[in-house]
Design a protein around this motif. Structure first.
Motif, mmCIF file in Angstrom:
data_model
loop_
_atom_site.group_PDB
_atom_site.id
_atom_site.type_symbol
_atom_site.label_atom_id
_atom_site.label_comp_id
_atom_site.label_asym_id
_atom_site.label_seq_id
_atom_site.Cartn_x
_atom_site.Cartn_y
_atom_site.Cartn_z
ATOM 1 N N VAL A 15 14.646 89.204 -8.019
ATOM 2 C CA VAL A 15 15.574 90.015 -8.812
ATOM 3 C C VAL A 15 15.222 90.072 -10.301
ATOM 4 N N TYR A 16 14.302 89.231 -10.759
ATOM 5 C CA TYR A 16 13.925 89.194 -12.178
ATOM 6 C C TYR A 16 12.624 89.959 -12.440
ATOM 7 N N CYS A 17 11.986 90.434 -11.380
ATOM 8 C CA CYS A 17 10.646 91.027 -11.531
ATOM 9 C C CYS A 17 10.681 92.519 -11.183
ATOM 10 N N ILE A 37 -6.050 86.204 -12.722
ATOM 11 C CA ILE A 37 -5.737 87.447 -12.011
ATOM 12 C C ILE A 37 -4.326 87.366 -11.421
ATOM 13 N N GLU A 38 -3.655 88.516 -11.439
ATOM 14 C CA GLU A 38 -2.250 88.592 -11.046
ATOM 15 C C GLU A 38 -2.096 89.726 -10.041
ATOM 16 N N ALA A 39 -1.278 89.477 -9.032
ATOM 17 C CA ALA A 39 -0.992 90.545 -8.071
ATOM 18 C C ALA A 39 0.346 90.293 -7.412
ATOM 19 N N GLY A 40 1.012 91.379 -7.030
ATOM 20 C CA GLY A 40 2.224 91.246 -6.238
ATOM 21 C C GLY A 40 1.837 90.793 -4.829
ATOM 22 N N VAL A 44 -6.291 82.125 -10.534
ATOM 23 C CA VAL A 44 -5.623 83.062 -9.615
ATOM 24 C C VAL A 44 -4.129 82.786 -9.536
ATOM 25 N N ASN A 45 -3.340 83.813 -9.821
ATOM 26 C CA ASN A 45 -1.884 83.699 -9.700
ATOM 27 C C ASN A 45 -1.401 84.705 -8.659
ATOM 28 N N ILE A 46 -1.489 84.287 -7.403
ATOM 29 C CA ILE A 46 -0.983 85.135 -6.311
ATOM 30 C C ILE A 46 0.001 84.319 -5.474
ATOM 31 N N ILE A 99 -2.683 79.136 -9.675
ATOM 32 C CA ILE A 99 -1.404 79.055 -10.394
ATOM 33 C C ILE A 99 -0.302 79.662 -9.538
ATOM 34 N N LEU A 100 0.788 78.956 -9.430
ATOM 35 C CA LEU A 100 1.957 79.522 -8.737
ATOM 36 C C LEU A 100 3.209 78.970 -9.400
ATOM 37 N N PHE A 101 4.003 79.863 -9.968
ATOM 38 C CA PHE A 101 5.239 79.395 -10.600
ATOM 39 C C PHE A 101 6.289 79.173 -9.526
ATOM 40 N N GLN A 102 6.998 78.066 -9.675
ATOM 41 C CA GLN A 102 8.075 77.784 -8.729
ATOM 42 C C GLN A 102 9.245 78.744 -8.959
ATOM 43 N N GLU A 103 9.309 79.303 -10.149
ATOM 44 C CA GLU A 103 10.423 80.167 -10.603
ATOM 45 C C GLU A 103 11.655 79.300 -10.817
ATOM 46 N N THR A 104 12.255 78.778 -9.733
ATOM 47 C CA THR A 104 13.324 77.782 -9.892
ATOM 48 C C THR A 104 13.204 76.736 -8.795
ATOM 49 N N PRO A 162 8.578 87.574 2.013
ATOM 50 C CA PRO A 162 8.072 86.236 2.362
ATOM 51 C C PRO A 162 8.402 85.183 1.300
ATOM 52 N N LYS A 163 8.587 85.616 0.062
ATOM 53 C CA LYS A 163 8.854 84.630 -0.997
ATOM 54 C C LYS A 163 10.240 83.994 -0.852
ATOM 55 N N HIS A 164 11.081 84.568 0.002
ATOM 56 C CA HIS A 164 12.418 84.015 0.244
ATOM 57 C C HIS A 164 12.342 82.574 0.784
ATOM 58 N N PRO A 223 6.922 80.005 -18.863
ATOM 59 C CA PRO A 223 7.373 81.374 -19.141
ATOM 60 C C PRO A 223 8.901 81.457 -19.256
ATOM 61 N N ARG A 224 9.357 82.411 -20.082
ATOM 62 C CA ARG A 224 10.800 82.732 -20.130
ATOM 63 C C ARG A 224 10.975 84.185 -19.673
ATOM 64 N N ILE A 225 12.115 84.505 -19.090
ATOM 65 C CA ILE A 225 12.353 85.876 -18.590
ATOM 66 C C ILE A 225 12.317 86.868 -19.750
ATOM 67 N N LYS A 226 11.646 87.986 -19.489
ATOM 68 C CA LYS A 226 11.524 89.035 -20.508
ATOM 69 C C LYS A 226 12.088 90.345 -19.977
ATOM 70 N N HIS A 227 12.364 91.220 -20.905
ATOM 71 C CA HIS A 227 12.779 92.559 -20.510
ATOM 72 C C HIS A 227 11.619 93.226 -19.759
ATOM 73 N N THR A 263 1.717 85.465 -23.931
ATOM 74 C CA THR A 263 2.146 86.432 -24.956
ATOM 75 C C THR A 263 3.561 86.949 -24.683
ATOM 76 N N ARG A 264 4.251 86.376 -23.674
ATOM 77 C CA ARG A 264 5.684 86.670 -23.538
ATOM 78 C C ARG A 264 6.390 86.245 -24.822
ATOM 79 N N GLU A 265 5.813 85.236 -25.480
ATOM 80 C CA GLU A 265 6.444 84.673 -26.679
ATOM 81 C C GLU A 265 5.843 85.268 -27.947
ATOM 82 N N GLU A 308 3.815 98.102 -16.025
ATOM 83 C CA GLU A 308 3.891 96.807 -16.695
ATOM 84 C C GLU A 308 4.820 95.816 -15.990
ATOM 85 N N GLN A 309 4.450 94.514 -16.025
ATOM 86 C CA GLN A 309 5.332 93.532 -15.387
ATOM 87 C C GLN A 309 6.468 93.106 -16.310
ATOM 88 N N PHE A 310 6.159 92.947 -17.590
ATOM 89 C CA PHE A 310 7.208 92.600 -18.565
ATOM 90 C C PHE A 310 6.696 92.942 -19.957
HETATM 91 N N1 SAM Z 1 3.313 87.576 -6.759
HETATM 92 C C1 SAM Z 1 2.877 86.293 -7.204
HETATM 93 C C2 SAM Z 1 3.969 85.284 -6.968
HETATM 94 O O1 SAM Z 1 4.920 85.617 -6.304
HETATM 95 O O2 SAM Z 1 3.863 84.139 -7.398
HETATM 96 C C3 SAM Z 1 2.336 86.401 -8.586
HETATM 97 C C4 SAM Z 1 3.313 86.250 -9.647
HETATM 98 S S1 SAM Z 1 3.609 87.346 -10.924
HETATM 99 C C5 SAM Z 1 2.338 88.456 -11.032
HETATM 100 C C6 SAM Z 1 3.479 86.206 -12.206
HETATM 101 C C7 SAM Z 1 4.750 85.583 -12.700
HETATM 102 O O3 SAM Z 1 5.398 86.460 -13.618
HETATM 103 C C8 SAM Z 1 5.833 85.271 -11.715
HETATM 104 O O4 SAM Z 1 5.581 84.085 -11.037
HETATM 105 C C9 SAM Z 1 7.078 85.195 -12.578
HETATM 106 O O5 SAM Z 1 7.390 83.880 -12.952
HETATM 107 C C10 SAM Z 1 6.695 85.976 -13.824
HETATM 108 N N2 SAM Z 1 7.628 87.083 -14.077
HETATM 109 C C11 SAM Z 1 8.104 87.965 -13.200
HETATM 110 N N3 SAM Z 1 9.006 88.780 -13.786
HETATM 111 C C12 SAM Z 1 9.094 88.398 -15.074
HETATM 112 C C13 SAM Z 1 9.875 88.830 -16.182
HETATM 113 N N4 SAM Z 1 10.752 89.826 -16.107
HETATM 114 N N5 SAM Z 1 9.706 88.191 -17.371
HETATM 115 C C14 SAM Z 1 8.834 87.169 -17.478
HETATM 116 N N6 SAM Z 1 8.088 86.721 -16.470
HETATM 117 C C15 SAM Z 1 8.220 87.303 -15.270
#
Ligand code: SAM
Length: 482
Positions: A111-113, A149-152, A185-187, A207-212, A226-228, A287-291, A329-331, A368-370
């Motif tokens: 919901v944040y992406c 590298i980043e990918a959905g 690699v961030n997938i 690299i894999l962010f836990q998010e929460t 699948p990320k659920h 990372p912090r959530i961005k617009h 560079t989110r910051e 753009e992602q953010f």
């Molecule tokens: N699809 C992969 C995954 O699920 O881990 C790659 C992740 S994505 C390309 C990279 C990261 O961007 C995410 O793990 C998330 O933490 C972050 N991200 C997503 N939406 C964002 C937002 N609105 N602001 C800041 N960071 C965000």
């Protein structure tokens, strides 16, 4: 009910909700316990030994007490120690990288992406191999040597074969003196088999962010796709390690949940990796959530102030002293400046978060992602780092010399960084200055390098570095490394 067990391979046992709650209670009860806080600070301080510095690190409980503490003098001390640790293990080097977005096709519902599947407005794009090449040339022409590298997540549009093909293409491009020498690699979380394929393709960090770490929130924030699956996501680093990847990068997306909960979970995850695999996280991102396209950060209740953000970063540095801490560079420049004094060791520069963004003259927003706060060019970032006493490093030697996982950690711990990483940083900075920098950056850079060379303790190493730097300036040599 699940028991806390850092050695378990089950998410609910190594990221144990009961233990996190008990930790938060303990931290709250002790946040003004000066005697305990002083003891913890003393434990965290780097100690000088005959072979260099050593650092004990902190448990999640100890680190959580520091995070909860709001006594101004103690916070100042936390900041001071964070800087001391960073300087003891990494020196004044700051590793530089850029993200490369391959595809924003995604079947998840995060919901944040803005890449979430329900977003019908965002332009969907996936780079062809020709486009990957063009992006890499643009990145090489900026001076980059290290990419993430980043990918959905989309098994149809971005299967592992596509990611592997892109990695292969990236490594194969050599434009002028350019080369991408490390692809991180961030997938999305994947299988052991796929991690093995990534390892075989020569990736750096996975690299894999836990998010929460908060399971209930996680399930709500990732309602579909699948990320659920919280357990599958949380256990991904163990599968990556099983697949042979020993440099893994953790991260939390701050703003989604209560930061104290996230912090305890993050440190517990690091403890778990160390307990099971004998090596902690190679990096931790903050990372912090961005617009973004259809994302309003104001819709998330748990946003954190710049001061809390700084405190979290410094406490991570004390708890996990050998990890690389990444700030993107989110910051803004201002926030990045502050955090660079508190233990950050890697920054991105000149980043674009859109698919195919580097080949466009104007920063594109359609894929753009953010939003990016720090929109300076790489040259400006490099110059700014040096003006603030840091050494921008384009070095990728450790992983190419097989110094990954615990081998990298032992280099870090034995204090050999000044004889190895420092000269490598100065040589790769010389490559950057010679091949890509503006006249102003060049001038500052060469003065800095001259001064920094004197810090290399071993005379023989210093001599080799000096010879190489002279050769690089004369365009005779590239890519020498210790
Ligand atoms: N699809 C992969 C995954 O699920 O881990 C790659 C992740 S994505 C390309 C990279 C990261 O961007 C995410 O793990 C998330 O933490 C972050 N991200 C997503 N939406 C964002 C937002 N609105 N602001 C800041 N960071 C965000």
């Amino acid at each position: 009910m699940a028991e806390f067990n850092p050695k378990s391979l089950k998410a609910e046992e190594f990221i144990n909700d009961g233990e996190i709650r008990a930790t938060l209670e303990y931290a709250e009860a002790n946040k003004n316990n000066v005697e305990l806080i002083d003891e913890i600070l003393e434990k965290a301080r780097p100690k000088k030994t005959e072979t260099g510095y050593v650092c004990a690190g902190l448990t999640h409980r100890e680190a959580s007490v520091l995070l909860a503490c709001d006594i101004p003098e103690k916070i100042e001390e936390i900041y001071k120690i964070a800087e001391e640790i960073k300087l003891a293990f990494y020196g004044n080097r700051i590793v530089i990288f850029a993200p490369l977005y391959l595809s924003n096709y995604c079947i998840n519902g995060c919901v944040y992406c803005p890449y979430h599947r329900q977003n019908k407005c965002i332009t969907r794009k996936k780079l062809t191999q020709e486009e990957v090449k063009a992006e890499v040339i643009a990145l090489q022409d900026m001076g980059h040597k290290r990419l993430a590298i980043e990918a959905g997540e989309d098994p149809k549009n971005n299967p592992i074969e596509y990611i592997l093909e892109c990695i292969n293409t990236i490594y194969s491009v050599n434009h002028k003196n350019g080369a991408i020498r490390r692809v991180n690699v961030n997938i999305a979380a994947t299988t052991v088999e796929n991690y093995r394929k990534l390892k075989d393709a020569g990736i750096g960090t996975y690299i894999l962010f836990q998010e929460t770490y908060h399971k209930e929130s996680y399930l709500q924030l990732h309602p579909s796709g699948p990320k659920h699956d919280y357990d599958y996501h949380t256990e991904a680093m163990d599968r990556a390690m099983e697949g042979g990847i020993d440099d893994v990068g953790l991260g939390v997306l701050f703003g989604l949940e209560l930061y104290k909960y996230e912090f305890a979970g993050l440190i517990m995850h690091a403890e778990h990796l160390e307990a099971v695999h004998g090596v902690g996280p190679h990096t931790i991102s903050v990372p912090r959530i961005k617009h973004a396209d259809d994302i309003d950060p104001g819709a998330f209740d748990n946003s954190i102030s710049d001061d809390i953000f700084a405190k979290i970063t410094a406490c991570i540095r004390l708890a996990v002293p050998y990890t690389g801490i990444i700030i993107s560079t989110r910051e803004s420049e201002e926030v990045r400046s502050k955090l660079l004094r508190l233990g950050v060791s890697q920054v991105s520069g000149g980043s674009r978060t859109s698919v195919g963004g580097y080949t466009q003259e104007e920063r594109p927003h359609d894929t753009e992602q953010f939003d990016v706060s720090d929109q300076r060019t790489l040259d400006e970032v490099v110059h700014w780092l040096m003006q603030n006493g840091h050494i921008p490093s384009f070095c990728t030697a450790c992983y190419r010399e097989g110094r990954t996982g615990d081998r990298f950690m032992s280099l870090c711990k034995s204090g050999q960084i000044l004889n190895c990483c420092h000269p490598n940083a100065l040589m790769t900075l010389t490559e950057y200055l010679t091949d890509y920098a503006s006249e102003e950056t060049k001038k500052t850079g060469f003065e800095v390098i001259e001064k920094e060379l004197t810090k290399i303790p071993k005379e023989k190493v210093r001599q080799i570095a000096e010879d190489n730097i002279r050769d690089i300036k004369n365009s005779n040599r590239r890519d020498f490394r210790f």
